[in-house]
Design a protein around this motif. Sequence first.
Motif, PDB file in Angstrom:
ATOM      1  N   PHE A 123       0.810  -1.191   0.025  1.00 29.97           N
ATOM      2  CA  PHE A 123       0.133  -0.039  -0.072  1.00 29.97           C
ATOM      3  C   PHE A 123       0.967   1.237   0.050  1.00 29.97           C
ATOM      4  CE2 PHE A 123       0.200  -1.235   4.508  1.00 29.97           C
ATOM      5  CZ  PHE A 123       0.850  -0.019   5.220  1.00 29.97           C
ATOM      6  N   SER A 124       1.927   1.267   0.442  1.00 30.99           N
ATOM      7  CA  SER A 124       3.063   2.353   0.157  1.00 30.99           C
ATOM      8  C   SER A 124       4.252   1.893   0.072  1.00 30.99           C
ATOM      9  CB  SER A 124       2.839   3.208   1.448  1.00 30.99           C
ATOM     10  OG  SER A 124       3.716   4.158   1.375  1.00 30.99           O
ATOM     11  N   SER A 125       5.183   2.872  -0.675  1.00 30.48           N
ATOM     12  CA  SER A 125       6.617   2.812  -0.867  1.00 30.48           C
ATOM     13  C   SER A 125       7.457   3.906  -0.859  1.00 30.48           C
ATOM     14  CB  SER A 125       6.923   1.984  -2.231  1.00 30.48           C
ATOM     15  OG  SER A 125       6.237   0.729  -2.298  1.00 30.48           O
ATOM     16  N   ILE A 126       8.440   3.914  -0.184  1.00 28.27           N
ATOM     17  CA  ILE A 126       9.351   5.281   0.067  1.00 28.27           C
ATOM     18  C   ILE A 126      10.869   4.682  -0.529  1.00 28.27           C
ATOM     19  CG2 ILE A 126       7.625   6.539   1.571  1.00 28.27           C
ATOM     20  CD1 ILE A 126       9.824   5.629   3.898  1.00 28.27           C
ATOM     21  N   THR A 127      11.655   5.852  -0.663  1.00 27.69           N
ATOM     22  CA  THR A 127      13.032   5.554  -0.876  1.00 27.69           C
ATOM     23  C   THR A 127      13.804   6.510   0.158  1.00 27.69           C
ATOM     24  OG1 THR A 127      12.905   5.160  -3.353  1.00 27.69           O
ATOM     25  CG2 THR A 127      14.808   5.995  -2.560  1.00 27.69           C
ATOM     26  N   LEU A 128      14.756   5.814   0.908  1.00 30.03           N
ATOM     27  CA  LEU A 128      15.387   6.436   1.818  1.00 30.03           C
ATOM     28  C   LEU A 128      16.770   6.979   1.425  1.00 30.03           C
ATOM     29  CD1 LEU A 128      14.882   4.165   4.772  1.00 30.03           C
ATOM     30  CD2 LEU A 128      13.496   6.163   3.986  1.00 30.03           C
ATOM     31  N   THR A 129      17.313   7.856   2.017  1.00 27.65           N
ATOM     32  CA  THR A 129      18.347   8.756   1.621  1.00 27.65           C
ATOM     33  C   THR A 129      19.890   7.640   1.742  1.00 27.65           C
ATOM     34  OG1 THR A 129      17.850  10.608   2.531  1.00 27.65           O
ATOM     35  CG2 THR A 129      20.187  10.683   2.349  1.00 27.65           C
ATOM     36  N   PRO A 130      20.461   7.296   0.673  1.00 27.33           N
ATOM     37  CA  PRO A 130      21.599   6.756   0.734  1.00 27.33           C
ATOM     38  C   PRO A 130      22.740   7.031   1.862  1.00 27.33           C
ATOM     39  CG  PRO A 130      21.000   7.096  -1.579  1.00 27.33           C
ATOM     40  CD  PRO A 130      20.349   8.139  -0.454  1.00 27.33           C
ATOM     41  N   PHE A 131      23.406   6.181   2.126  1.00 23.54           N
ATOM     42  CA  PHE A 131      24.482   6.706   3.163  1.00 23.54           C
ATOM     43  C   PHE A 131      25.589   5.601   3.232  1.00 23.54           C
ATOM     44  CE2 PHE A 131      21.509   4.046   5.537  1.00 23.54           C
ATOM     45  CZ  PHE A 131      22.417   3.264   6.333  1.00 23.54           C
TER      46      PHE A 131
END
Length: 226
Positions: A123-131
């Motif tokens: 129901f949802s997808s997000i992309t987090l900041t690379p590190f």
Amino acid sequence: MAEQPLNGAFYGPSVPPPAPKGYYRRGHGRGCGCCLLSFFVKVIISLIVILGVAALIFWLIVRPRAIKFHVTDASLTRFDHTSQDNILRYNLALTVPVRNPNKRIGVYYDRIDAHAYYEGKRFSSITLTPFYQGHKNTTVLTPTFQGQNLVIFNAGQSRTLNMERVSGVYNIEIKFRLRVRFKLGDLKFRKIKPKVNCDDLRLPLSTSNGTTTSSSVFPIKCDFDY
């Protein structure tokens, strides 16, 4: 009695003719083939032994260990689904420490995609900041899923949703899909795509006065699969 001289030719065993130039006996050729085969087998076995010893030495020196994901906290403040328009409205926030337990290996997280599922439906997808994560280091991820999406449930999934709406506790799955590289000294290895599944989240829906019902006991360990 005196011996009589031999008359005519003497017939004894025949003498084989000389071998023609370029002729080789079959047995000799077969022996050379067996020698070559034995040599190549010995070379292959030696290479396997050398590679095995090198891998063992590398493991003893580096001692590589898997990255660890845990969910230590979660807040579900909205989870509404209306059957008329099949729209799911949600607000979910998580705290996910990521631990690199290795003493000599650093990790580049080139891409981190987080997906939220309910009853097998994303129901949802997000992309987090690379590190980049150094040796024996912990980085805390805080993915937040907020908004609305079209989600169509079948009859069985709708029954589960209604029962969990009554209990106030929802079984939600979080899946991370990564692209990572490992660093050992000055060496950087090629990208791999591990999968991280956090499947045992029983999350209560927070009420207007801030109270919640029973839920999962944190921290919850996630499965890390290369």
